[in-house]
Scaffold this motif. Structure first.
Motif, PDB file in Angstrom:
ATOM      1  N   ASP A  63       0.975  -1.271  -0.034  1.00 50.31           N
ATOM      2  CA  ASP A  63       0.072  -0.037  -0.129  1.00 50.31           C
ATOM      3  C   ASP A  63       0.675   1.158  -0.040  1.00 50.31           C
ATOM      4  OD1 ASP A  63      -2.159   1.845   0.207  1.00 50.31           O
ATOM      5  OD2 ASP A  63      -2.177   1.480   2.395  1.00 50.31           O
ATOM      6  N   VAL A  64       0.937   2.054  -1.112  1.00 51.33           N
ATOM      7  CA  VAL A  64       1.736   3.207  -1.048  1.00 51.33           C
ATOM      8  C   VAL A  64       1.019   4.479  -0.812  1.00 51.33           C
ATOM      9  CG1 VAL A  64       3.011   4.810  -2.733  1.00 51.33           C
ATOM     10  CG2 VAL A  64       3.003   2.110  -2.971  1.00 51.33           C
ATOM     11  N   ARG A  65       1.263   5.200   0.187  1.00 52.57           N
ATOM     12  CA  ARG A  65       0.825   6.475   0.598  1.00 52.57           C
ATOM     13  C   ARG A  65       1.643   7.609  -0.071  1.00 52.57           C
ATOM     14  NH1 ARG A  65      -2.022   4.646   5.528  1.00 52.57           N
ATOM     15  NH2 ARG A  65      -2.842   2.866   5.046  1.00 52.57           N
ATOM     16  N   GLY A  66       1.049   8.198  -0.971  1.00 54.75           N
ATOM     17  CA  GLY A  66       1.897   9.254  -1.829  1.00 54.75           C
ATOM     18  C   GLY A  66       1.565   8.980  -2.936  1.00 54.75           C
ATOM     19  N   ASN A  81       7.380  -2.411  -7.892  1.00 53.58           N
ATOM     20  CA  ASN A  81       7.845  -1.552  -6.997  1.00 53.58           C
ATOM     21  C   ASN A  81       9.024  -2.335  -6.154  1.00 53.58           C
ATOM     22  OD1 ASN A  81       7.994  -0.659  -3.935  1.00 53.58           O
ATOM     23  ND2 ASN A  81       7.057   0.812  -5.024  1.00 53.58           N
ATOM     24  N   LEU A  82      10.336  -1.772  -6.040  1.00 53.78           N
ATOM     25  CA  LEU A  82      11.359  -2.321  -5.494  1.00 53.78           C
ATOM     26  C   LEU A  82      10.893  -2.844  -3.895  1.00 53.78           C
ATOM     27  CD1 LEU A  82      14.428   0.064  -6.508  1.00 53.78           C
ATOM     28  CD2 LEU A  82      13.670  -2.195  -7.300  1.00 53.78           C
ATOM     29  N   GLY A 119      13.989   4.530  -3.978  1.00 52.49           N
ATOM     30  CA  GLY A 119      13.836   3.331  -4.199  1.00 52.49           C
ATOM     31  C   GLY A 119      14.794   2.142  -3.540  1.00 52.49           C
ATOM     32  N   SER A 120      16.019   2.373  -4.284  1.00 52.17           N
ATOM     33  CA  SER A 120      16.920   1.391  -4.072  1.00 52.17           C
ATOM     34  C   SER A 120      17.364   1.557  -2.235  1.00 52.17           C
ATOM     35  CB  SER A 120      18.304   1.759  -4.751  1.00 52.17           C
ATOM     36  OG  SER A 120      18.718   3.195  -4.501  1.00 52.17           O
TER      37      SER A 120
END
Length: 103
Positions: free
Chosen positions: A53-56, A65-66, A101-102
């Motif tokens: 779940d991405v907030r933003g 997604n990484l 991300g990394s």
């Protein structure tokens, strides 16, 4: 139980890549600076499905997604069919070259 991790970005002040070595990796010389900003990940082990779940800002499909892919690789490496609920609170601008991300 939920675990919270902070993923800080970095700013490259100097980055020089060299020709691949015998292993195929690119040696590099870098100088970077940490900044006071971080994404936050809340992790909880669950059944056998990974849920992100991405907030933003919208970052595209979860499977790309990484954080999602790292969880997949982790469970594969330890030989477990397990799952996790990952909530990514995105504070680092996506695509800004800050390595969020990394991280």
């Amino acid at each position: 139980m939920t675990h919270t991790l902070h993923a800080p970005p970095k700013i490259n002040l100097w980055l020089c890549l060299f020709a691949p070595d015998q292993t195929g990796y690119l040696p590099l010389d870098t100088l970077f600076c940490a900044i006071d900003l971080a994404d936050r990940l809340d992790l909880e082990l669950t059944g056998d499905v990974i849920h992100l779940d991405v907030r933003g800002p919208d970052l595209g499909p979860a499977a790309a997604n990484l954080a999602y892919r790292a969880a997949q690789e982790y469970f594969l490496a330890i030989g477990e069919r397990a799952g996790a609920r990952i909530t990514l609170h995105k504070h680092i601008p996506a695509g800004a070259g800050l390595g969020g991300g990394s991280s």
